[in-house]
Design a protein around this motif. Structure first.
Motif, PDB file in Angstrom:
ATOM      1  N   ASP A 141       0.943  -1.278  -0.059  1.00  0.00           N
ATOM      2  CA  ASP A 141      -0.090  -0.064   0.018  1.00  0.00           C
ATOM      3  C   ASP A 141       0.883   1.226  -0.148  1.00  0.00           C
ATOM      4  N   ALA A 142       1.802   1.173   0.935  1.00  0.00           N
ATOM      5  CA  ALA A 142       2.801   2.397   0.785  1.00  0.00           C
ATOM      6  C   ALA A 142       3.483   2.512  -0.536  1.00  0.00           C
ATOM      7  N   ARG A 172       2.353   1.619  -3.424  1.00  0.00           N
ATOM      8  CA  ARG A 172       1.388   2.209  -4.353  1.00  0.00           C
ATOM      9  C   ARG A 172       1.252   3.600  -4.244  1.00  0.00           C
ATOM     10  N   GLN A 173       1.014   4.061  -3.047  1.00  0.00           N
ATOM     11  CA  GLN A 173       0.605   5.476  -2.890  1.00  0.00           C
ATOM     12  C   GLN A 173       1.781   6.386  -3.241  1.00  0.00           C
ATOM     13  N   THR A 174       3.072   5.932  -3.287  1.00  0.00           N
ATOM     14  CA  THR A 174       4.205   6.770  -3.676  1.00  0.00           C
ATOM     15  C   THR A 174       4.080   6.865  -5.463  1.00  0.00           C
ATOM     16  N   ILE A 180       1.440   6.676  -7.097  1.00  0.00           N
ATOM     17  CA  ILE A 180       0.247   7.612  -7.289  1.00  0.00           C
ATOM     18  C   ILE A 180       0.776   9.092  -7.209  1.00  0.00           C
ATOM     19  N   ALA A 181       1.530   9.371  -6.037  1.00  0.00           N
ATOM     20  CA  ALA A 181       2.001  10.505  -5.739  1.00  0.00           C
ATOM     21  C   ALA A 181       2.666  11.074  -7.053  1.00  0.00           C
ATOM     22  N   THR A 216      -9.465   9.701 -11.954  1.00  0.00           N
ATOM     23  CA  THR A 216      -9.205   8.332 -11.161  1.00  0.00           C
ATOM     24  C   THR A 216     -10.101   7.317 -11.763  1.00  0.00           C
ATOM     25  N   ARG A 261      -6.553   4.065  -9.717  1.00  0.00           N
ATOM     26  CA  ARG A 261      -5.595   4.661 -10.129  1.00  0.00           C
ATOM     27  C   ARG A 261      -5.663   5.803 -10.857  1.00  0.00           C
TER      28      ARG A 261
END
Length: 465
Positions: free
Chosen positions: A60-61, A63-65, A67-68, A93, A98
């Motif tokens: 999850d972490a 993945r968020q990176t 996306i950021a 989105t 995504r």
């Protein structure tokens, strides 16, 4: 269905994003995503939509990176308004969470595709492209944005218009970095020497990458090539590019853009004038030489009296398998051309040998070119040799085992007692090779430091002949 995190074209074709963007065809794929042609059903126009690639193994972490990073690209490009920069229309989105970036559709192909199809371009055409990309870069730099990935694939050509795209790894002034440890952001052949060394990428780095892109366009090949990423990094950090054979009046511009010292590259304004003169059919004036900026060298101990070999040490951070140092060219006009070629070939072979040896023991490694193409290696094994944390005996074992693991090495012999390795006189090793390459002057010794933290450092030195 493929399992590498990419959506198959057949699966995505016809998909509608945010209730208005219908995907109609795949345009291309890159390192961080795929770009689709789409129809905006609300405004009845064609657009390009960038899809973020998310490898399936991400937590999850991570993945968020990722996306950021795409959000960062959207913010960077959306804040720019310039005809030479692809316009960002929207950020939406998908059903799986995504993000997608909706952009202007450039009806043309990339400079990379053009070069693959038609080969090198005339210098004036290359100067025209460079002038437009430079205009786009100046707008980005004024907005506090460094692109960091200028390359032929990111320059789109639409008739006579050149457009800069893909701000996916752009550095935005004031934004926290999203780069993970050990992640190389950028395309190796077009990364500036300071990027290769792990230093901050500035506007001058973008100009170097622009120079590499224009060099590729006029020559049909990048200025630096190699069998591996590490070999390319070594070439960029230590060598000058081969003089372009087809650049004509563009040659002096390329030469200054590809200078390893950022302070010696032209300013964007001066470069703009140079390219404009060339496009107008006038001989560009010679660029003024900026004042030399002397950067402090990497802290290294002074030479001990027992050794008489001359050294020139400039520190480089360990990168990609080994770290390297800027080359001190020794050939002069009085040296016959054939002898100079032989020495250069010998130097290149020695550098290739060092690159193939992997990570050299020590926290930092410096290389310098000696006479006749020899390469001298200096690596700091312990920053504080007087500290209990510096296990001299363990470092000696590490060095011996590292040499023995090399395919070119036949045997390693420690000539002096181990306790002499922690003295200023040092200890010597004999390294016998099973090829034409010779490894000589191998020593481990304590030398005087130059920093306030330590007055003694443990150093490994050897020469590849």
């Amino acid at each position: 269905m493929r399992q590498d995190g990419w959506r198959q074209a057949a699966d995505a074709d016809g998909q509608v994003l945010a209730g208005r963007y219908r995907l109609t065809g795949l345009l291309g794929r890159g390192g961080m995503g795929a770009v689709w042609r789409a129809h905006d059903e609300q405004l009845d126009r064609e657009v390009a939509v960038k899809e973020l690639r998310l490898p399936e193994q991400l937590d999850d972490a991570a993945r968020q990176t990722w996306i950021a990073r795409l959000d960062r690209e959207a913010r960077a490009a959306a804040g720019l308004r310039h005809p030479g920069i692809v316009t960002v229309h929207d950020r939406v989105t998908g059903d799986d969470g995504r993000p997608w970036i909706v952009m202007e559709l450039v009806r043309g192909r990339s400079l990379d595709d053009l070069l693959k199809a038609e080969g090198r371009l005339p210098p004036v055409r290359v100067a025209q492209i460079g002038l437009q990309v430079l205009d786009a870069l100046r707008a980005a730099h004024r907005a506090g944005i460094t692109h960091r990935d200028i390359k032929p694939a990111n320059v789109l050509l639409e008739n006579d218009r050149a457009v800069l795209t893909d701000f996916g790894i752009a550095a935005v002034e004031g934004d926290a970095t999203l780069t993970g440890t050990g992640v190389v952001l950028g395309t190796p052949a077009y990364m500036s020497p300071e990027q290769v060394r792990g230093q901050e990428a500035t506007a001058a780095a973008d100009l170097w990458s622009l120079g590499a892109t224009l060099y590729t366009a006029v020559e049909g090949r990048p200025p630096f090539e190699g069998a591996s990423t590490g070999a390319v990094f070594i070439a960029i950090a230590t060598e000058d590019p081969a003089p372009p054979a087809h650049a004509g009046s563009l040659e002096p511009i390329l030469r200054t853009l590809l200078h390893r010292d950022p302070s010696q590259r032209p300013t964007a304004d001066h470069l703009h004038a140079q390219l404009a003169w060339l496009v107008q059919g006038r001989q560009p004036a010679q660029p003024p030489v900026p004042p030399t900026v002397r950067h402090p060298p990497f802290p290294r101990p002074p030479k001990r009296p027992a050794l008489s070999r001359k050294k020139k040490i400039v520190g480089l951070v360990l990168i990609a398998a080994t770290a390297v140092l800027a080359v001190a060219l020794t050939a002069t006009l009085a040296v016959p051309a054939y002898q100079e070629r032989q020495e250069n070939q010998r130097y290149e072979a020695n550098m290739s040998t060092i690159a193939g040896m992997g990570t050299i023991p020590g926290s930092s490694t410096d290389l310098s070119r000696e006479d006749e193409g020899e390469v001298e290696v200096t690596s700091v094994l312990c920053e504080d040799a007087s500290s209990d944390r510096c296990d001299v005996n363990g470092q000696v074992n590490t060095v011996i085992n590292w040499f023995r693991a090399q395919s070119v090495v036949r045997s390693v012999i420690l000539n002096d007692p181990r306790d002499e390795c922690d003295d200023y006189a040092g200890c010597r090793l004999s390294v016998l090779t099973q090829s034409s390459v010779e490894i000589t002057y191998v020593s481990i010794s304590v030398e005087r430091g130059t920093t306030s933290q330590s007055d003694k450092v443990l150093v490994l030195e050897f020469t590849v002949d």
